[in-house]
Design a protein around this motif. Structure first.
Motif, PDB file in Angstrom:
ATOM      1  N   GLY A   1      14.802   3.015  -6.211  1.00  0.00           N
ATOM      2  CA  GLY A   1      14.776   3.250  -7.576  1.00  0.00           C
ATOM      3  C   GLY A   1      15.978   2.803  -8.313  1.00  0.00           C
ATOM      4  O   GLY A   1      16.271   2.946  -9.642  1.00  0.00           O
ATOM      5  N   GLY A   2      16.660   1.911  -7.575  1.00  0.00           N
ATOM      6  CA  GLY A   2      17.883   0.962  -8.038  1.00  0.00           C
ATOM      7  C   GLY A   2      19.204   1.992  -8.103  1.00  0.00           C
ATOM      8  O   GLY A   2      20.111   1.454  -8.405  1.00  0.00           O
ATOM      9  N   ASP A   3      18.762   3.342  -7.895  1.00  0.00           N
ATOM     10  CA  ASP A   3      20.079   4.077  -7.909  1.00  0.00           C
ATOM     11  C   ASP A   3      20.542   4.276  -6.416  1.00  0.00           C
ATOM     12  O   ASP A   3      20.121   4.933  -5.516  1.00  0.00           O
ATOM     13  CB  ASP A   3      19.838   5.573  -8.212  1.00  0.00           C
ATOM     14  N   MET A   4      21.943   3.572  -6.096  1.00  0.00           N
ATOM     15  CA  MET A   4      22.386   3.485  -4.731  1.00  0.00           C
ATOM     16  C   MET A   4      23.432   4.670  -4.530  1.00  0.00           C
ATOM     17  O   MET A   4      24.129   4.877  -3.548  1.00  0.00           O
ATOM     18  CB  MET A   4      23.110   2.133  -4.534  1.00  0.00           C
ATOM     19  N   ALA A   5      23.747   5.377  -5.759  1.00  0.00           N
ATOM     20  CA  ALA A   5      24.527   6.515  -5.773  1.00  0.00           C
ATOM     21  C   ALA A   5      24.090   7.622  -4.703  1.00  0.00           C
ATOM     22  O   ALA A   5      24.998   8.413  -4.116  1.00  0.00           O
ATOM     23  CB  ALA A   5      24.665   7.199  -7.008  1.00  0.00           C
ATOM     24  N   ARG A   6      22.869   7.600  -4.377  1.00  0.00           N
ATOM     25  CA  ARG A   6      22.410   8.698  -3.570  1.00  0.00           C
ATOM     26  C   ARG A   6      22.760   8.478  -2.161  1.00  0.00           C
ATOM     27  O   ARG A   6      22.810   9.197  -1.165  1.00  0.00           O
ATOM     28  CB  ARG A   6      20.912   8.842  -3.540  1.00  0.00           C
ATOM     29  N   PHE A   7      23.292   7.267  -1.563  1.00  0.00           N
ATOM     30  CA  PHE A   7      23.663   6.968  -0.592  1.00  0.00           C
ATOM     31  C   PHE A   7      25.207   7.010  -0.318  1.00  0.00           C
ATOM     32  O   PHE A   7      25.764   6.408  -1.177  1.00  0.00           O
ATOM     33  CB  PHE A   7      23.308   5.333  -0.300  1.00  0.00           C
ATOM     34  N   THR A   8      25.767   7.811   0.522  1.00  0.00           N
ATOM     35  CA  THR A   8      27.150   7.810   0.671  1.00  0.00           C
ATOM     36  C   THR A   8      27.935   6.572   0.873  1.00  0.00           C
ATOM     37  O   THR A   8      29.148   6.585   0.461  1.00  0.00           O
ATOM     38  CB  THR A   8      27.595   8.969   1.599  1.00  0.00           C
TER      39      THR A   8
END
Length: 66
Positions: A30-37
């Motif tokens: 979804g383009g949201d890389m923030a969920r990966f630490t």
């Protein structure tokens, strides 16, 4: 994919990641890389790095039939 052009360009610079694979990564995340630490976490999720496994078993010896 127009909103993700900058991210696609960056992903395309990774060896082994072409435009099609980059688009799949964006579509799946979804383009949201923030969920990966970390980058390591993302690579593990994408199965782009080896998984930790137990040590390999001892080689089997083959004996010929007497």
């Amino acid at each position: 994919m127009a909103p993700f052009r900058p991210a696609l360009g960056l992903l395309d610079t990774i060896p082994g990641i072409n435009q099609a694979v980059a688009e799949v990564i964006i579509a799946e995340t979804g383009g949201d890389m923030a969920r990966f630490t970390s980058a390591r976490h993302l690579a593990s999720w994408a199965r782009a790095c080896p998984a930790p496994t137990s040590p390999p078993a001892a080689p089997r010896t083959r004996r010929s039939a007497p």
